[in-house]
Enzyme design. Sequence first.
Site, PDB file in Angstrom:
ATOM      1  N   GLY A  41      35.030  38.909  47.020  1.00 52.70           N
ATOM      2  CA  GLY A  41      34.251  38.801  45.791  1.00 52.70           C
ATOM      3  C   GLY A  41      35.123  39.198  44.620  1.00 52.70           C
ATOM      4  O   GLY A  41      35.898  40.164  44.706  1.00 52.70           O
ATOM      5  N   ASP A 259      42.735  37.608  40.988  1.00 54.83           N
ATOM      6  CA  ASP A 259      42.183  38.959  40.919  1.00 54.83           C
ATOM      7  C   ASP A 259      43.290  40.008  40.819  1.00 54.83           C
ATOM      8  O   ASP A 259      43.144  41.012  40.112  1.00 54.83           O
ATOM      9  CB  ASP A 259      41.301  39.227  42.142  1.00 54.83           C
TER      10      ASP A 259
END
Length: 307
Positions: A41, A259
């Site tokens: 995520g 990320d």
Amino acid sequence: MTRPRVLVVGSFSCDTMVRVEHLPREGETSRARTLARLPGGKGNNQAVAMARLGARVSMVGAVGDDDEGRMILAALQEEDVDVRHVRVTDGSTGIALVMVDDAADNTIIIHGGANDTVTCEQVDEALAEARATGVRYDAVVLQHELDLDVVAHTISRAVEVSDLLVLNAAPAARVAQETLALVDVLVVNEHEARVVAGEDDPKGSPWDPVTAVARLRERVGGLAVITLGSAGGVLAGEQESTWSVPPGVEAVDTTGAGDAFVGALVDGLIRGMAAGDAAQRAAAAAALAVQAHGAQSALPRADALDC
């Protein structure tokens, strides 16, 4: 220096990752070489990225009351991420189906699950606690894997507890101008930049990232950043600059590169680095991440990044 404090309002998922020789074409069935289930995520990954670089990170989000949710919370606690504002819901934890081929290209399909239950009221509770206890975050970081109304609400309220609001507008979605004006750092890739700017993307149309980042800079409250994968990227703040990817990088899995970049960029900015230097360091973090399998498992620690 005192460890910086960061609040991440974002998503969690259990990444179901399969490796294949090549990404299947329409109607084609491919046999997986390996299969793994890992914490993931965007919010989760970026929180871990910053924690591994030394920040004190707190998260707001939701997981399901299932094995996947328990796996994610246990992994976050091992990374010393504060999960007091992560709710456990009756539903299922978010899922990401990730397919990676031998060229390190990937396709990702996400199912929101518990992420879709995060509310404005939940965010307000976390922000109210910060105000009541006198906590001032060095940065508040968001992405687009929660309900976009919750993201916009958080940005409108987070100015009360932080002077640096960071939006990684991924997956791509339009952002209202009143929200963009409050954002201090906007991070997007080429496709996301086009969507945020409201530009068409006809095949073969010319696109200049330097012009695009300058236009985005006019709409945000501070720094606009466009990542360009192996071509590096461009940014526009008080000055415009570019960065490159470190030479000799052989990617095996690009899943967590974005990320890793966002986490290291925010870390550099809150530690006082100039924007261009922070972006170059973030590119180095992404380069380390793509040389290992998995998203969160590949995020570098400070000793590897700054050696």
